[in-house]
Design an enzyme around this catalytic site. Structure first.
Site, PDB file in Angstrom:
ATOM      1  CG  LEU A   1       5.228  41.177 -18.565  1.00 33.37           C
ATOM      2  CD1 LEU A   1       5.610  42.656 -18.505  1.00 33.37           C
ATOM      3  CD2 LEU A   1       3.782  40.999 -18.122  1.00 33.37           C
TER       4      LEU A   1
ATOM      5  CB  THR B   1      -4.620  37.315 -24.094  1.00 34.06           C
ATOM      6  OG1 THR B   1      -5.418  37.901 -25.127  1.00 34.06           O
ATOM      7  CG2 THR B   1      -4.271  35.896 -24.526  1.00 34.06           C
TER       8      THR B   1
ATOM      9  CD  GLU C   1      -7.433  37.369 -29.950  1.00 32.97           C
ATOM     10  OE1 GLU C   1      -7.481  36.339 -30.624  1.00 32.97           O
ATOM     11  OE2 GLU C   1      -8.098  38.374 -30.205  1.00 32.97           O
TER      12      GLU C   1
ATOM     13  CE1 TYR D   1      -0.457  36.299 -28.010  1.00 31.56           C
ATOM     14  CE2 TYR D   1      -2.846  36.453 -27.914  1.00 31.56           C
ATOM     15  CZ  TYR D   1      -1.605  36.814 -27.430  1.00 31.56           C
ATOM     16  OH  TYR D   1      -1.510  37.681 -26.364  1.00 31.56           O
TER      17      TYR D   1
ATOM     18  CE  LYS E   1       0.064  35.178 -24.493  1.00 33.30           C
ATOM     19  NZ  LYS E   1       0.882  35.778 -23.443  1.00 33.30           N
TER      20      LYS E   1
END
Ligand code: NAP
Ligand code: G4F
Length: 335
Positions: A82, A127, A129, A151, A155
């Site tokens: 996480l 995510t 995103e 970000y 990911k």
């Protein structure tokens, strides 16, 4: 009885708290990894610190040796990653750090699993995103990734390298693709927490104004307590796989403000537009305004997830409504 052992990278974060609580309830021995620089006391997890099934180790995803050593010592059954530099806006200011933690850090965990014990099950916190700018009304596991931030791009690497280790080395490595999830433990600089805390303080006469960025992006907001149940279920399947976890509802930032204002009984009226848009209280005083500094160089305009696969295979669905989520956040604000 043999107890399962889990390592949680990112234990001091919002999801770290809820996942630790869930795993301890399921009788796991939980090894949480915290950074030397994590806030002391580690507020969210302080209630676990004196439990005998909860152990803390120092580690950092940018320090490969620390990851390797912890995994070698603990030899867990499951690893939940996480840990991340999790703020999209901040990733534009710290892109290399973000990539080191969110992308290379994940590869370091996978390499440690591959060389130490291939039977360890691995969960990667992916995510929405990663979808970024998309034309799809509902995003699912089949939606093409088009990230719009350092970000999101980091990911995507993490997601794909997790699939790669699954295919190449037959490691039980699964990705969650989680849409926004919140709680009273959300970090202060995420928009939901900022809105709830600021409007509560304004209502109580402790703050004058709330300053926001883009009011018109849409997000699919669920509750973190619901979402960690999905995370757990993902690692309990017979085979590794990837799952979208979402509510299937969307809401703009402005609608979130309006819902929060209603729940705390703060009358607000909007007027103006663009950078001049404001909200006033019942006395005509400006209590919300807009500042360019909270806009991002690139924005993800709308996110809304299709969690049908999770519903079918994991038997998971989001249970807590957006109104109840906001109420829970409001109730936990200092009086
Ligand atoms: P969070 O509250 O920001 O927690 C992030 C955790 O990562 C913290 O424990 C932080 O530790 C740790 N961390 C940061 N840099 C690290 C490093 N270099 N080495 C080791 N640990 C590090 O995030 P969250 O909301 O719980 O989210 C958990 C994960 O899910 C993140 O990976 C996030 O990107 C992803 N995610 C979140 C959402 C969401 O809506 N919440 C949605 C999709 C995916 P410190 O206490 O030391 O800072
Ligand atoms: O609350 P946010 O910062 O969350 P964002 O960017 O959606 O990212 C969160 O959810 C992702 C899942 O999709 C996670 F992967 C990620 O780790 C994180 O948990 O911003 C939400 C929206 C954005 O459109 C932003 O531009 O709110 C807009 N916004 C408007 N004013 C603001 C503000 N965001 C923040 N943080 N602060 C503002 O003042």
């Amino acid at each position: 009885m043999i107890r399962k052992k889990a390592i949680i990278f990112g234990v001091t974060g919002q999801d770290g708290y809820y996942l630790t609580k869930l795993l301890l309830k399921k009788n796991y021995i939980v090894h949480g990894i915290k950074r030397r620089s994590s806030s002391v006391p580690t507020n969210r997890i302080s209630s676990f610190l004196n439990q005998k099934n909860f152990k803390i180790h120092y580690g950092d995803l940018t320090d490969t040796s620390s990851i390797y050593n912890i995994i070698k010592i603990v030899k867990p059954d499951e690893i939940y990653n996480l840990a991340a530099q999790s703020h999209v806006g901040v990733s534009f200011y710290t892109p290399i750090f973000t990539a080191n933690v969110n992308a290379i850090g994940v590869l370091a965990i996978l390499e440690a699993i591959r060389t130490i014990k291939k039977e360890i099950k691995f969960y990667q916190a992916g995510t929405s995103e990663m979808f970024g700018k998309t034309k799809e009304k509902f995003q699912s596991e089949k939606t093409v990734f088009n990230p719009q931030s350092p970000y999101g791009a980091a990911k995507v690497f993490a997601h794909q390298i997790t699939q790669n280790y699954r295919d190449a080395y037959k490691i039980f490595a699964s990705n969650g693709i989680l849409f926004n999830h919140e709680s009273h433990l959300r970090g202060d600089n995420f928009v939901t927490k900022k809105i709830v805390s600021s409007l509560t303080r304004i209502k109580n006469g402790k703050q004058k104004k709330l300053v926001l960025g883009n009011l018109y992006s849409k997000r699919d907001w669920g509750h973190a307590a619901d979402y960690v149940e999905a995370i757990y279920k993902i690692l309990q399947q017979k085979k590794p796989d990837d799952f979208v976890i979402a509510t299937g509802r969307d809401c703009t930032i402005k609608e979130f403000v309006n819902k929060t204002a209603k729940i705390i009984n703060l009358g607000i009226k909007w007027r103006g537009n663009g950078l001049n848009e404001i909200a006033t209280d019942k006395n005509g005083k400006t209590i919300i305004s807009i500042d360019k500094k909270y806009f991002r160089p690139l924005e993800v305009d709308y996110l809304k997830g299709n969690a049908a696969k999770a519903k079918k295979i994991l038997k998971w669905k989001s249970k807590i409504s957006l109104e109840d989520l906001i109420k829970e956040m409001v109730q936990n604000e200092p009086k």
